[in-house]
Scaffold this active site. Structure first.
Site, PDB file in Angstrom:
ATOM      1  N   ASP A 281       0.712  -1.227   0.150  1.00  0.00           N
ATOM      2  CA  ASP A 281      -0.229   0.048   0.066  1.00  0.00           C
ATOM      3  C   ASP A 281       0.796   1.232  -0.007  1.00  0.00           C
ATOM      4  O   ASP A 281       2.050   1.254  -0.351  1.00  0.00           O
ATOM      5  CB  ASP A 281      -1.154  -0.094   1.206  1.00  0.00           C
ATOM      6  CG  ASP A 281      -0.232   0.425   2.512  1.00  0.00           C
ATOM      7  OD1 ASP A 281       0.817  -0.087   2.733  1.00  0.00           O
ATOM      8  OD2 ASP A 281      -1.024   0.877   3.575  1.00  0.00           O
ATOM      9  N   ASP A 283       2.364   3.270   2.190  1.00  0.00           N
ATOM     10  CA  ASP A 283       3.254   3.184   2.966  1.00  0.00           C
ATOM     11  C   ASP A 283       4.115   1.756   3.215  1.00  0.00           C
ATOM     12  O   ASP A 283       4.972   1.691   4.052  1.00  0.00           O
ATOM     13  CB  ASP A 283       3.200   4.053   4.123  1.00  0.00           C
ATOM     14  CG  ASP A 283       2.068   3.063   5.121  1.00  0.00           C
ATOM     15  OD1 ASP A 283       1.074   2.528   4.444  1.00  0.00           O
ATOM     16  OD2 ASP A 283       2.248   3.347   6.355  1.00  0.00           O
ATOM     17  N   ASP A 285       3.354  -0.771   4.230  1.00  0.00           N
ATOM     18  CA  ASP A 285       3.166  -1.991   5.369  1.00  0.00           C
ATOM     19  C   ASP A 285       1.869  -2.904   5.220  1.00  0.00           C
ATOM     20  O   ASP A 285       2.094  -4.016   5.832  1.00  0.00           O
ATOM     21  CB  ASP A 285       2.981  -1.003   6.845  1.00  0.00           C
ATOM     22  CG  ASP A 285       1.703  -0.135   6.945  1.00  0.00           C
ATOM     23  OD1 ASP A 285       1.244  -0.086   5.746  1.00  0.00           O
ATOM     24  OD2 ASP A 285       1.382   0.260   7.842  1.00  0.00           O
TER      25      ASP A 285
HETATM   26  C1  G16 Z   1      -4.385   0.988  10.315  1.00  0.00           C
HETATM   27  C2  G16 Z   1      -3.787   0.119  11.521  1.00  0.00           C
HETATM   28  C3  G16 Z   1      -4.306  -0.961  11.530  1.00  0.00           C
HETATM   29  C4  G16 Z   1      -5.841  -1.171  11.457  1.00  0.00           C
HETATM   30  C5  G16 Z   1      -6.207  -0.348   9.923  1.00  0.00           C
HETATM   31  C6  G16 Z   1      -7.821   0.036  10.002  1.00  0.00           C
HETATM   32  O1  G16 Z   1      -3.506   0.498   9.440  1.00  0.00           O
HETATM   33  O2  G16 Z   1      -2.472   0.294  12.073  1.00  0.00           O
HETATM   34  O3  G16 Z   1      -3.819  -1.770  12.632  1.00  0.00           O
HETATM   35  O4  G16 Z   1      -6.273  -2.441  11.307  1.00  0.00           O
HETATM   36  O5  G16 Z   1      -5.700   1.084  10.156  1.00  0.00           O
HETATM   37  O6  G16 Z   1      -8.101   0.622  10.793  1.00  0.00           O
HETATM   38  P1  G16 Z   1      -9.596   1.283  10.869  1.00  0.00           P
HETATM   39  O7  G16 Z   1     -10.239  -0.040  10.462  1.00  0.00           O
HETATM   40  O8  G16 Z   1      -9.644   1.955  12.279  1.00  0.00           O
HETATM   41  O9  G16 Z   1      -9.867   2.001   9.863  1.00  0.00           O
HETATM   42  P2  G16 Z   1      -2.984   1.380   8.104  1.00  0.00           P
HETATM   43  O10 G16 Z   1      -2.350   0.600   7.136  1.00  0.00           O
HETATM   44  O11 G16 Z   1      -3.875   2.480   7.518  1.00  0.00           O
HETATM   45  O12 G16 Z   1      -1.939   2.296   9.039  1.00  0.00           O
END
Ligand code: G16
Length: 547
Positions: A281, A283, A285
């Site tokens: 994605d 960034d 990760d």
């Molecule tokens: C972030 C968090 C993850 C989480 C995701 C979705 O990911 O680091 O742990 O699962 O968001 O979160 P939400 O359901 O609250 O939107 P990333 O890749 O966006 O940093």
């Protein structure tokens, strides 16, 4: 050069969500907005008025629009704060797992990641900032809450009025008394990955003609994927596509799921499809894995990696334990049980894995939101997951699909889907959750939409390491056969609210493993509508995105 103190007043809403502070670029472009947040962060981390003497800060971002401007501001603030050293990625770029690797390898006191992850970029897109601590992982809620409170009490910020740092060339420059080191954006992370996987076996796999298509989604993962997969592992040129990081991700949504990575899915479904597909994605990760004509769900991916971990050099000694976020399917729990491994269930947010990893209680962890990782860094790691899969395919001789089907035949299939309802007015989304929560005491033991609900609750988590408690982490409605529906609001969006509905049903019968997920889950969709009145509250009759 000199240090300047500028009076300021608080901005409303600088409350970090699931993963840092994410807002529209236009919000971050307001004079003082970024400065206020960083000042509050430094005040909390070092103490109000306290300098960062002797400390090292790591700084980088995913290269999205506004990254370069924001980096220069933060460098001036770090110099004003008296950091001994700042390690900043060349051209202001460091992927999220790379920041984590650099913090750990260089014993930094922390790092700042500029990213809104998978959210769209560009002048009208999203921007974000988050802080990672000494362990390389996202700051815990206690710290982010303290930063938010400090943003609301701030009266000034300080920064150096030095000229911009040249970030185009690696090397050392000086700002005030701070040594600014412009570092290679991928070297530290690549060294960590090299230490974990059998590169010779993967090289031999490609030499035998194995075909991979890696879609970097015009994002920060492109250069390292190209360097390692094509450069070191010998995959043919063109294996990594959309590899050049663009400030607006080519106008696309850099989220590796079947909806936004539809181009990759189309290639893997074609008649002459490659053997494996992968994407990362904004960034770098997150990751998505595909086999030829076959999409791997993130929950299954975690379970497969856990089941076969000993076949990979970095994990040949076995796993200490595993963890998944609560809405992630229970596939990994079943693997853990069979291997007699501890298995932890945490709230959504990578930060909740940090203590378990630091304490050595777990080695692997992952989430339904396309995140998988291990104790090698303290972030999820897209390229790591792809190399893990390549290593498994190379040493088992099984295809991606065979590895997943092996999991299903041993443990049954956890049929899984997430339905997102995007862009709901915040009051409406809050009203839905409030009504659902109010119904909790009477839901258990009732039959709704023809299904007997065994129990229902609002997930709360007590961190087994530090005892901290996180409440209201998602409503769970669970049936007698352990099928479940989970409801929560996203904490990463920047406009209105997103309702996430997670659906899971365990299918032990192998003859039914090929029933399409949406068909197998239809009764749970009906249950979700009946208990939460989604159409009534949102005015939407179907989800915006189904993964
Ligand atoms: C972030 C968090 C993850 C989480 C995701 C979705 O990911 O680091 O742990 O699962 O968001 O979160 P939400 O359901 O609250 O939107 P990333 O890749 O966006 O940093």
């Amino acid at each position: 050069m000199g240090i300047r103190t500028t009076p300021t007043t608080p901005f409303a809403g600088q409350q970090p969500g699931t993963s840092g502070l994410r807002k529209k670029v236009t919000v971050f472009q307001q004079p003082g907005y970024l400065e206020n947040f960083v000042q509050a962060l430094f005040d909390v981390v070092h103490g109000v008025g306290q300098p960062a003497t002797g400390l090292t800060l790591v700084l980088g971002g995913d290269g999205r629009f506004h990254n370069r401007t924001a980096i220069q501001t933060i460098l001036r603030m770090a110099a004003a704060r008296g950091y001994a050293r700042v390690l900043v990625g060349q051209n202001s770029i460091l992927s999220t797992p790379a920041v984590s690797a650099v913090i750990r390898r260089h014993s930094a006191s922390g790092g700042i990641v500029l990213s809104a992850s998978h959210n769209p970029g560009g002048p009208d897109g999203d921007f974000g900032i988050k802080y990672n601590g000494t362990n390389g992982g996202p700051a815990p809620e206690t710290l982010t809450q303290a930063v938010y409170e400090r943003t609301q009490a701030l009266g000034s910020y300080t920064l150096s009025d030095a000229a911009d740092i040249d970030l185009g060339t690696q090397g050392v420059q000086q700002m005030e008394n701070t040594r600014i080191e412009v570092i290679d954006s991928v070297a530290d992370h690549a060294a960590v990955l090299r230490s974990l996987f059998d590169f010779d076996a993967i090289r031999a796999l490609f030499a035998r003609g194995f075909r991979l298509r890696y879609d970097a989604m015009w994002a920060v993962g492109g250069p390292s994927a190209k360097a390692i997969i094509e450069g070191e592992l010998g995959a043919p040129a063109g294996t990594v596509v959309h590899a050049e990081p663009l400030e607006d991700f080519g106008g696309l949504h850099p989220d590796p799921n079947p909806v936004y990575a539809d181009d990759l899915v189309a290639h893997l479904m074609a008649a002459d499809a490659p053997d494996m597909g992968a994407a990362s994605d904004g960034d770098a990760d997150r990751n998505m894995i595909l086999g030829r004509g076959f999409i791997v769900s993130p929950s299954d991916s975690l379970a497969v990696l856990a089941a076969h971990a000993r076949k990979v050099p970095g994990y040949q000694g076995g796993l200490a334990g595993v963890a998944r976020s609560m809405p992630t399917s229970t596939a990994v729990d079943r693997v853990a049980k069979a291997l007699s491994l501890p298995c932890y269930e945490t709230p959504t947010g990578w930060k909740f894995f940090g203590n378990l990893l630091d304490a050595g209680r777990i080695t692997l962890c992952g989430e339904e939101s396309y995140g998988t990782g291990s104790d090698h860094v303290r972030e999820k790691d897209g390229l790591w997951a792809v190399l893990f899969w390549l290593n498994l395919v190379a040493v088992t001789g099984q295809s991606v699909e065979q590895l997943v089907r092996g999991l299903w035949s041993e443990h049954g299939r956890c049929v899984y889907s997430r339905h997102d309802y995007d862009g709901i007015a915040t009051e409406r989304a809050n009203a839905l959750m409030a009504e659902l929560r109010a119904s909790l005491p009477t839901l258990g033991g009732t039959t709704v939409a023809g299904q007997a609900i065994a129990w229902a609750d609002d997930f709360a988590y007590t961190d087994p390491v530090d005892g901290s408690v996180s409440q209201r982490q998602g409503v769970r409605v669970v049936l007698a056969d352990s099928s479940r529906v989970v409801f929560r609001l996203s904490g990463t969006g920047t406009e209105g609210a997103t309702l996430r509905v997670y659906l899971e049903r365990h299918e032990p019968d192998a003859s039914r493993h090929d029933v399409p997920a949406q068909e197998a889950l239809a009764p749970l969709v009906a249950l979700a509508e009946a208990v939460a009145r989604i159409a009534h509250h949102t005015g939407m009759n179907a989800p915006t995105v189904m993964t």
